[in-house]
Design a protein around this motif. Structure first.
Motif, PDB file in Angstrom:
ATOM      1  N   LEU A  78      35.381  -8.922   2.938  1.00  0.00           N
ATOM      2  CA  LEU A  78      35.271 -10.354   3.234  1.00  0.00           C
ATOM      3  C   LEU A  78      36.524 -10.861   3.936  1.00  0.00           C
ATOM      4  O   LEU A  78      36.447 -11.652   4.878  1.00  0.00           O
ATOM      5  CB  LEU A  78      35.035 -11.145   1.943  1.00  0.00           C
ATOM      6  CG  LEU A  78      33.689 -10.938   1.252  1.00  0.00           C
ATOM      7  CD1 LEU A  78      33.701 -11.579  -0.133  1.00  0.00           C
ATOM      8  CD2 LEU A  78      32.552 -11.497   2.098  1.00  0.00           C
ATOM      9  N   ALA A  79      37.692 -10.383   3.492  1.00  0.00           N
ATOM     10  CA  ALA A  79      38.954 -10.807   4.104  1.00  0.00           C
ATOM     11  C   ALA A  79      39.056 -10.306   5.538  1.00  0.00           C
ATOM     12  O   ALA A  79      39.489 -11.044   6.433  1.00  0.00           O
ATOM     13  CB  ALA A  79      40.136 -10.311   3.270  1.00  0.00           C
ATOM     14  N   VAL A  80      38.643  -9.063   5.791  1.00  0.00           N
ATOM     15  CA  VAL A  80      38.669  -8.522   7.159  1.00  0.00           C
ATOM     16  C   VAL A  80      37.714  -9.314   8.045  1.00  0.00           C
ATOM     17  O   VAL A  80      38.050  -9.656   9.186  1.00  0.00           O
ATOM     18  CB  VAL A  80      38.346  -7.011   7.169  1.00  0.00           C
ATOM     19  CG1 VAL A  80      38.108  -6.498   8.589  1.00  0.00           C
ATOM     20  CG2 VAL A  80      39.475  -6.221   6.506  1.00  0.00           C
ATOM     21  N   ASN A  81      36.535  -9.638   7.534  1.00  0.00           N
ATOM     22  CA  ASN A  81      35.586 -10.446   8.306  1.00  0.00           C
ATOM     23  C   ASN A  81      36.179 -11.816   8.638  1.00  0.00           C
ATOM     24  O   ASN A  81      36.025 -12.319   9.755  1.00  0.00           O
ATOM     25  CB  ASN A  81      34.274 -10.620   7.551  1.00  0.00           C
ATOM     26  CG  ASN A  81      33.377  -9.400   7.626  1.00  0.00           C
ATOM     27  OD1 ASN A  81      33.631  -8.469   8.387  1.00  0.00           O
ATOM     28  ND2 ASN A  81      32.325  -9.400   6.830  1.00  0.00           N
ATOM     29  N   GLU A  82      36.839 -12.429   7.669  1.00  0.00           N
ATOM     30  CA  GLU A  82      37.436 -13.754   7.901  1.00  0.00           C
ATOM     31  C   GLU A  82      38.559 -13.658   8.927  1.00  0.00           C
ATOM     32  O   GLU A  82      38.665 -14.492   9.830  1.00  0.00           O
ATOM     33  CB  GLU A  82      37.961 -14.336   6.581  1.00  0.00           C
ATOM     34  CG  GLU A  82      38.469 -15.751   6.691  1.00  0.00           C
ATOM     35  CD  GLU A  82      37.388 -16.787   6.997  1.00  0.00           C
ATOM     36  OE1 GLU A  82      37.755 -17.883   7.474  1.00  0.00           O
ATOM     37  OE2 GLU A  82      36.195 -16.538   6.760  1.00  0.00           O
ATOM     38  N   ALA A  83      39.383 -12.633   8.820  1.00  0.00           N
ATOM     39  CA  ALA A  83      40.463 -12.440   9.793  1.00  0.00           C
ATOM     40  C   ALA A  83      39.877 -12.237  11.186  1.00  0.00           C
ATOM     41  O   ALA A  83      40.377 -12.796  12.173  1.00  0.00           O
ATOM     42  CB  ALA A  83      41.325 -11.244   9.395  1.00  0.00           C
ATOM     43  N   SER A  84      38.812 -11.472  11.261  1.00  0.00           N
ATOM     44  CA  SER A  84      38.141 -11.232  12.531  1.00  0.00           C
ATOM     45  C   SER A  84      37.686 -12.549  13.166  1.00  0.00           C
ATOM     46  O   SER A  84      37.853 -12.768  14.366  1.00  0.00           O
ATOM     47  CB  SER A  84      36.950 -10.307  12.293  1.00  0.00           C
ATOM     48  OG  SER A  84      36.180 -10.167  13.444  1.00  0.00           O
ATOM     49  N   ALA A  85      37.135 -13.431  12.360  1.00  0.00           N
ATOM     50  CA  ALA A  85      36.658 -14.721  12.881  1.00  0.00           C
ATOM     51  C   ALA A  85      37.805 -15.531  13.476  1.00  0.00           C
ATOM     52  O   ALA A  85      37.670 -16.107  14.564  1.00  0.00           O
ATOM     53  CB  ALA A  85      35.969 -15.514  11.771  1.00  0.00           C
ATOM     54  N   TRP A  86      38.937 -15.579  12.793  1.00  0.00           N
ATOM     55  CA  TRP A  86      40.055 -16.372  13.303  1.00  0.00           C
ATOM     56  C   TRP A  86      40.665 -15.746  14.546  1.00  0.00           C
ATOM     57  O   TRP A  86      41.125 -16.460  15.441  1.00  0.00           O
ATOM     58  CB  TRP A  86      41.099 -16.592  12.202  1.00  0.00           C
ATOM     59  CG  TRP A  86      40.592 -17.570  11.205  1.00  0.00           C
ATOM     60  CD1 TRP A  86      40.055 -17.296   9.973  1.00  0.00           C
ATOM     61  CD2 TRP A  86      40.498 -18.985  11.362  1.00  0.00           C
ATOM     62  NE1 TRP A  86      39.642 -18.466   9.363  1.00  0.00           N
ATOM     63  CE2 TRP A  86      39.896 -19.514  10.192  1.00  0.00           C
ATOM     64  CE3 TRP A  86      40.858 -19.866  12.377  1.00  0.00           C
ATOM     65  CZ2 TRP A  86      39.671 -20.871  10.021  1.00  0.00           C
ATOM     66  CZ3 TRP A  86      40.618 -21.229  12.199  1.00  0.00           C
ATOM     67  CH2 TRP A  86      40.036 -21.713  11.033  1.00  0.00           C
ATOM     68  N   LEU A  87      40.637 -14.421  14.639  1.00  0.00           N
ATOM     69  CA  LEU A  87      41.134 -13.763  15.856  1.00  0.00           C
ATOM     70  C   LEU A  87      40.199 -14.032  17.031  1.00  0.00           C
ATOM     71  O   LEU A  87      40.654 -14.297  18.147  1.00  0.00           O
ATOM     72  CB  LEU A  87      41.293 -12.254  15.610  1.00  0.00           C
ATOM     73  CG  LEU A  87      42.359 -11.869  14.587  1.00  0.00           C
ATOM     74  CD1 LEU A  87      42.288 -10.383  14.288  1.00  0.00           C
ATOM     75  CD2 LEU A  87      43.759 -12.270  15.059  1.00  0.00           C
ATOM     76  N   VAL A  88      38.893 -13.971  16.782  1.00  0.00           N
ATOM     77  CA  VAL A  88      37.922 -14.253  17.844  1.00  0.00           C
ATOM     78  C   VAL A  88      37.998 -15.719  18.266  1.00  0.00           C
ATOM     79  O   VAL A  88      37.840 -16.035  19.445  1.00  0.00           O
ATOM     80  CB  VAL A  88      36.494 -13.852  17.407  1.00  0.00           C
ATOM     81  CG1 VAL A  88      35.435 -14.438  18.332  1.00  0.00           C
ATOM     82  CG2 VAL A  88      36.388 -12.337  17.347  1.00  0.00           C
ATOM     83  N   ARG A  89      38.269 -16.602  17.327  1.00  0.00           N
ATOM     84  CA  ARG A  89      38.432 -18.013  17.685  1.00  0.00           C
ATOM     85  C   ARG A  89      39.523 -18.158  18.737  1.00  0.00           C
ATOM     86  O   ARG A  89      39.403 -18.928  19.678  1.00  0.00           O
ATOM     87  CB  ARG A  89      38.789 -18.845  16.455  1.00  0.00           C
ATOM     88  CG  ARG A  89      39.018 -20.306  16.775  1.00  0.00           C
ATOM     89  CD  ARG A  89      39.662 -21.030  15.604  1.00  0.00           C
ATOM     90  NE  ARG A  89      40.194 -22.308  16.007  1.00  0.00           N
ATOM     91  CZ  ARG A  89      41.426 -22.486  16.479  1.00  0.00           C
ATOM     92  NH1 ARG A  89      42.252 -21.483  16.631  1.00  0.00           N
ATOM     93  NH2 ARG A  89      41.832 -23.695  16.820  1.00  0.00           N
ATOM     94  N   ARG A  90      40.601 -17.392  18.602  1.00  0.00           N
ATOM     95  CA  ARG A  90      41.698 -17.446  19.560  1.00  0.00           C
ATOM     96  C   ARG A  90      41.399 -16.664  20.834  1.00  0.00           C
ATOM     97  O   ARG A  90      41.834 -17.043  21.911  1.00  0.00           O
ATOM     98  CB  ARG A  90      42.986 -16.894  18.927  1.00  0.00           C
ATOM     99  CG  ARG A  90      43.550 -17.708  17.801  1.00  0.00           C
ATOM    100  CD  ARG A  90      44.075 -19.068  18.247  1.00  0.00           C
ATOM    101  NE  ARG A  90      45.163 -18.973  19.195  1.00  0.00           N
ATOM    102  CZ  ARG A  90      46.425 -19.210  18.913  1.00  0.00           C
ATOM    103  NH1 ARG A  90      46.761 -19.583  17.712  1.00  0.00           N
ATOM    104  NH2 ARG A  90      47.338 -19.103  19.847  1.00  0.00           N
ATOM    105  N   GLN A  91      40.686 -15.527  20.712  1.00  0.00           N
ATOM    106  CA  GLN A  91      40.433 -14.655  21.863  1.00  0.00           C
ATOM    107  C   GLN A  91      39.004 -14.101  21.793  1.00  0.00           C
ATOM    108  O   GLN A  91      38.785 -12.998  21.304  1.00  0.00           O
ATOM    109  CB  GLN A  91      41.468 -13.513  21.895  1.00  0.00           C
ATOM    110  CG  GLN A  91      41.454 -12.759  23.182  1.00  0.00           C
ATOM    111  CD  GLN A  91      42.510 -11.662  23.257  1.00  0.00           C
ATOM    112  OE1 GLN A  91      42.280 -10.691  23.950  1.00  0.00           O
ATOM    113  NE2 GLN A  91      43.634 -11.779  22.592  1.00  0.00           N
ATOM    114  N   PRO A  92      38.019 -14.858  22.277  1.00  0.00           N
ATOM    115  CA  PRO A  92      36.620 -14.440  22.174  1.00  0.00           C
ATOM    116  C   PRO A  92      36.310 -13.098  22.833  1.00  0.00           C
ATOM    117  O   PRO A  92      35.365 -12.423  22.429  1.00  0.00           O
ATOM    118  CB  PRO A  92      35.856 -15.568  22.871  1.00  0.00           C
ATOM    119  CG  PRO A  92      36.755 -16.748  22.796  1.00  0.00           C
ATOM    120  CD  PRO A  92      38.152 -16.202  22.855  1.00  0.00           C
ATOM    121  N   THR A  93      37.103 -12.693  23.808  1.00  0.00           N
ATOM    122  CA  THR A  93      36.837 -11.412  24.475  1.00  0.00           C
ATOM    123  C   THR A  93      36.961 -10.231  23.522  1.00  0.00           C
ATOM    124  O   THR A  93      36.440  -9.158  23.801  1.00  0.00           O
ATOM    125  CB  THR A  93      37.788 -11.199  25.666  1.00  0.00           C
ATOM    126  OG1 THR A  93      39.144 -11.310  25.198  1.00  0.00           O
ATOM    127  CG2 THR A  93      37.532 -12.218  26.766  1.00  0.00           C
TER     128      THR A  93
END
Length: 150
Positions: free
Chosen positions: A88-103
């Motif tokens: 769950l934590a990795v998924n949440e981190a992934s979301a915040w990284l994609v928010r900054r860099q969708p590519t």
């Protein structure tokens, strides 16, 4: 299971800080994408066309499309997949990284690597969990930092 709002806040803060260190990635050519990258390809393009502020209003959607754990091999989410706090934590981190860099949606290996780094950095405030194995635990509701090697 869900992460607490405090856990999400820690992940958000760490991911936002670390996102500046991620090399800028261009969208991968669609033919070079994996099944999962193809599944979210149009979502990545849509998110790229938004400002970060606009992406804030789409955060739940970003969580869905950037999900690393809890997917079927071809991309769709497996809603019945039980996830550990670490996942769950990795998924949440992934979301915040994609928010900054969708590519990053077209670079899932890079995204996974950086999401794991975010969770590990959250664990920089680790304490010994008192268990017999002496494993260090992340402050995120007991995720085991040793899982980073798996």
């Amino acid at each position: 299971d869900k992460l607490s709002s405090q856990d999400v806040q820690v992940i958000r803060d760490v991911a936002t800080g670390m996102s500046q260190d991620i090399p800028q990635k261009h969208m991968k050519a669609r033919l070079a994408c994996s099944h999962i990258e193809n599944f979210v390809y149009m979502d990545a393009i849509e998110l790229m066309q938004m400002s970060e502020e606009q992406r804030d209003s789409k955060l739940n959607h970003i969580r869905d499309v950037s999900r690393i754990y809890g997917r079927y091999a071809l991309g769709p989410m497996n809603a019945s997949a039980p996830l550990s706090n670490y996942e769950l934590a990795v998924n949440e981190a992934s979301a915040w990284l994609v928010r900054r860099q969708p590519t990053l949606l077209s670079h899932t290996r890079v995204l996974l690597d950086w999401a794991k780094r975010v969770v590990a950095q959250c664990g920089a405030r680790i304490s010994l969990d008192g268990g017999d194995d002496g494993a260090k635990s992340c402050p995120l509701s007991g995720c085991n930092i040793n899982k980073l090697d798996s």
